[in-house]
Scaffold this active site. Structure first.
Site, PDB file in Angstrom:
ATOM      1  N   ASP A   6      -6.252  -8.741  -2.527  1.00 42.51           N
ATOM      2  CA  ASP A   6      -6.802 -10.015  -2.928  1.00 42.51           C
ATOM      3  C   ASP A   6      -5.563  -9.624  -4.105  1.00 42.51           C
ATOM      4  OD1 ASP A   6      -8.788 -11.668  -1.906  1.00 42.51           O
ATOM      5  OD2 ASP A   6      -9.833  -8.949  -2.282  1.00 42.51           O
ATOM      6  N   CYS A  15      -6.456   0.674  -2.666  1.00 42.87           N
ATOM      7  CA  CYS A  15      -7.469   1.318  -1.901  1.00 42.87           C
ATOM      8  C   CYS A  15      -7.227  -0.578  -0.407  1.00 42.87           C
ATOM      9  CB  CYS A  15      -8.889   0.722  -1.830  1.00 42.87           C
ATOM     10  SG  CYS A  15      -9.374  -0.985  -2.824  1.00 42.87           S
TER      11      CYS A  15
HETATM   12  C1  PEP Z   1      -8.330  -5.796  -1.204  1.00 46.11           C
HETATM   13  O1  PEP Z   1      -8.589  -6.558  -2.051  1.00 46.11           O
HETATM   14  O2  PEP Z   1      -7.611  -4.887  -1.468  1.00 46.11           O
HETATM   15  C2  PEP Z   1      -9.509  -4.655  -0.856  1.00 46.11           C
HETATM   16  C3  PEP Z   1      -9.891  -3.736  -0.704  1.00 46.11           C
HETATM   17  O3  PEP Z   1     -10.565  -5.305  -0.888  1.00 46.11           O
HETATM   18  P1  PEP Z   1     -10.958  -6.328   0.045  1.00 46.11           P
HETATM   19  O4  PEP Z   1     -10.244  -6.422   1.487  1.00 46.11           O
HETATM   20  O5  PEP Z   1     -12.273  -5.907   1.280  1.00 46.11           O
HETATM   21  O6  PEP Z   1     -11.284  -7.584  -0.061  1.00 46.11           O
HETATM   22 MG    MG Z   2     -10.489  -7.417  -2.120  1.00 47.99          MG
END
Ligand code: PEP
Ligand code: MG
Length: 582
Positions: A457, A504
């Site tokens: 994001d 992450c």
């Molecule tokens: C991100 O945004 O990098 C993340 C790990 O969350 P999601 O992919 O679930 O939005």
């Molecule tokens: Mg995210």
């Protein structure tokens, strides 16, 4: 004579989304319902009429059930949608028109319904008014609901043998209802490396290719297909010699994986002795055992959305508690970072229910949705707190963009503790995935215990590039200096405040970015199972003292092209030596 489609080998290029090779039959996932018209026996007409009446009643019960579960916790728009759907389902005109069509034309209820819905919509055709447009959508939604009941759509979409799922797109609510036992790979027409299909493929450790423009034109149910998640290629109806080549490639990949698995119990330490933590991203507690078997030191991101999707009500506290407890028990005392729900964006409720927005990624998503539904949020927090008493649990809030939101979320956590009458000491962290949060990281660092950088994001919001849109996928480049600066800003703020910081987002699962991230100061990686050992292998071959001086100048460059060029020159030879690149 029956015309037969000639089976030819067809190669279609897409975007590699999850590594590996899979060979199996196509299972076409089509959310559209194919309705054909057929005449029914006169003696069966009343049965047919009853069938449609019952389907309508079942739809009504579903909505009333959802409405009751949500209670007063819906805004005016949400309440309007419920009301509009109920009104339509109770509209005598709808039932009269469908049933008289069945009786008069002696046709099946699905087709009679479809035609009636079209007629209803036509009445609004030329009226260019926002309210009317909404009503048209309601009619469409209600029609779809009834059709799904009539065609037993949910039951039929069960996957019964080893298959490759082919779809226009797969949203989290599409996949939430799928039994994954027989799924060997995914191929979709849309998407990018961080869209849901890609993440799902990597967390299930099965190949996926996305952004294959013409896949829905060529793929037919039952066709044999090869998914090459390494090259981003799919091959339909492969020739025998092609198939043999891929069986060999599959074997080589397996061999390579078998070599990597020997690293699983070794500590992840760089050549110069820096300890790096490697955790797993999971979407479901079932992924914990494979993660541990791959050498994960815990779970750095437990996406809890799966509990909330593909259903019409919010899961109760006990149901959530049982799921979180399952995860805690499997991990023993290893860390488990539970992220509170992140719905909205590409993760909408079943049938797009309850929230309908113009710009979902900028709307009522993640923590905003939770703060808008505080009872639901506190219920989730209570379940997390209860599970935390049995292990090493952290709670993490997604999509925090300002201090007020964090304070509100913390108040809800406090309320959950008070309701449980327990002063549970749980570590609280936030995702850094909005540029505003990265820029204010030093302020946030004073009031949380840890950060987790969500580059999926962070990149989307920094570059204004939809993370799931294949048309702009070329712009979605993690090497953009703006992205690197925000990561650095976050790491520095965390280090200064003495709090933990990890990453992450999917960027952490891409081997070519590992040296760069180590150079930016990342010491904790939470990655998908599919990449875990590759990431570990790279790290164990790196020397941070060599990388340390290479990275800072990259942040001063004006474009991702230049960063890429410079990285290739400096880090390329190191990766080549490890054997990560040819
Ligand atoms: C991100 O945004 O990098 C993340 C790990 O969350 P999601 O992919 O679930 O939005
Ligand atoms: Mg995210």
């Amino acid at each position: 004579m029956i015309a037969r489609r000639l089976k030819q080998e067809i190669r279609l290029q897409g975007i590699p989304a999850s590594p590996g090779i899979a060979i199996a039959e196509v299972n076409l996932h089509t959310p559209e319902i194919d309705v054909t018209r057929y005449v029914i026996d006169t003696r069966k007409i009343e049965e047919e009429v009853q069938r449609v009446k019952q389907a309508i009643e079942e739809c009504k019960a579903d909505i009333l059930n959802l409405k009751e579960k949500i209670g007063g916790k819906t805004d005016e728009i949400g309440a309007d949608i419920f009301e509009a759907h109920i009104l339509l389902l109770e509209d005598p005109l709808l039932i009269t028109e469908v049933t008289s069509k069945i009786r008069k034309e002696k046709i099946n209820s699905e087709f009679a319904l479809l035609e009636t819905i079209e007629k209803f919509k036509e009445r609004f055709e030329d009226i260019n008014d926002e309210y009317i447009k909404e009503r048209k959508m309601d009619i469409q939604d209600v029609g779809l609901r009834i059709l799904k009941k009539l065609t037993k759509w949910d039951e039929k979409h069960k996957i019964k043998k080893p298959s490759l799922i082919v779809a226009q797109d797969l949203t989290p609510s599409d996949s939430a209802g799928m039994d994954k036992t027989f799924i060997l790979g995914f191929a979709t027409a849309v998407g990018s490396r961080t869209s849901h299909t890609a993440i799902l493929g990597r967390s299930l450790n099965i190949p996926a290719v996305v952004g294959i423009k013409d896949i829905m034109i060529y793929a037919r149910p039952g066709d044999k297909m090869i998914i090459d998640g390494e090259e981003g290629l799919v091959i339909l109806n492969p020739l025998k010699r092609t198939e043999n080549r891929y069986i060999k490639k599959q074997f080589e990949i397996e061999e390579h994986r078998r070599t990597l698995i020997t690293l699983k119990d070794r500590g992840t330490v760089t050549i110069d002795g820096i300890k790096i933590k490697i955790l797993a991203n999971i979407e479901n507690p079932d992924e914990i055992v494979p993660s541990l078997e791959t050498g994960a030191e815990g779970v750095g991101l437990f996406r809890t959305e799966y509990l909330f999707l593909d259903r019409l009500d919010f899961p109760k506290e006990d149901e959530q508690y049982r799921e979180y407890l399952k995860a805690v028990k499997l991990l023993k005392d290893k860390p488990l970072v539970i992220r509170t729900i992140d719905v909205g964006g590409d993760k909408v409720f079943k049938d797009g229910e309850y929230i309908r927005e113009q710009n979902p990624f900028l709307g009522l998503r993640a923590i905003r949705f939770s703060l808008f539904n505080k009872d639901m949020f506190i219920t989730q927090l209570r379940a997390i707190l209860r599970a935390s008493e049995h292990g090493n649990v952290y709670v993490m809030f997604p999509m925090i963009s300002n201090i007020y939101e964090l304070q509100e979320a913390k108040k809800c956590l406090q309320k959950a503790k008070e309701e449980l009458k327990k002063e549970t000491d749980i570590k609280v962290g936030i995702m850094i995935e909005i540029p505003a949060a990265a820029l204010l990281a030093k302020h946030f660092a004073k009031i949380v215990d840890f950060f987790s950088i969500g580059t999926n994001d962070l990149l989307q919001y920094t570059l204004a590039v939809d993370r799931g849109n294949e048309h702009v996928a070329h712009l979605y480049n993690p090497l953009h200096p703006a992205n690197l600066r925000l990561i650095k800003e976050t790491v520095d703020a965390a280090n200064e405040a003495g709090i933990e910081v990890g990453i992450c987002g999917e960027m952490a699962s891409e081997i070519e970015f590992i040296p760069l991230l180590i150079g930016l100061g990342i010491r904790e990686f939470s990655v998908s199972i599919a990449s875990l050992l590759e990431v570990k292998n790279i790290i164990m071959h790196l020397d941070t003292t060599t990388i340390k001086n290479i990275i800072p100048p990259l942040l001063e460059l004006p474009s991702h092209e230049l960063v890429e060029k410079k990285l290739k020159k400096t880090i390329g030879p190191i990766l080549k030596k490890i054997g990560a690149f040819d």
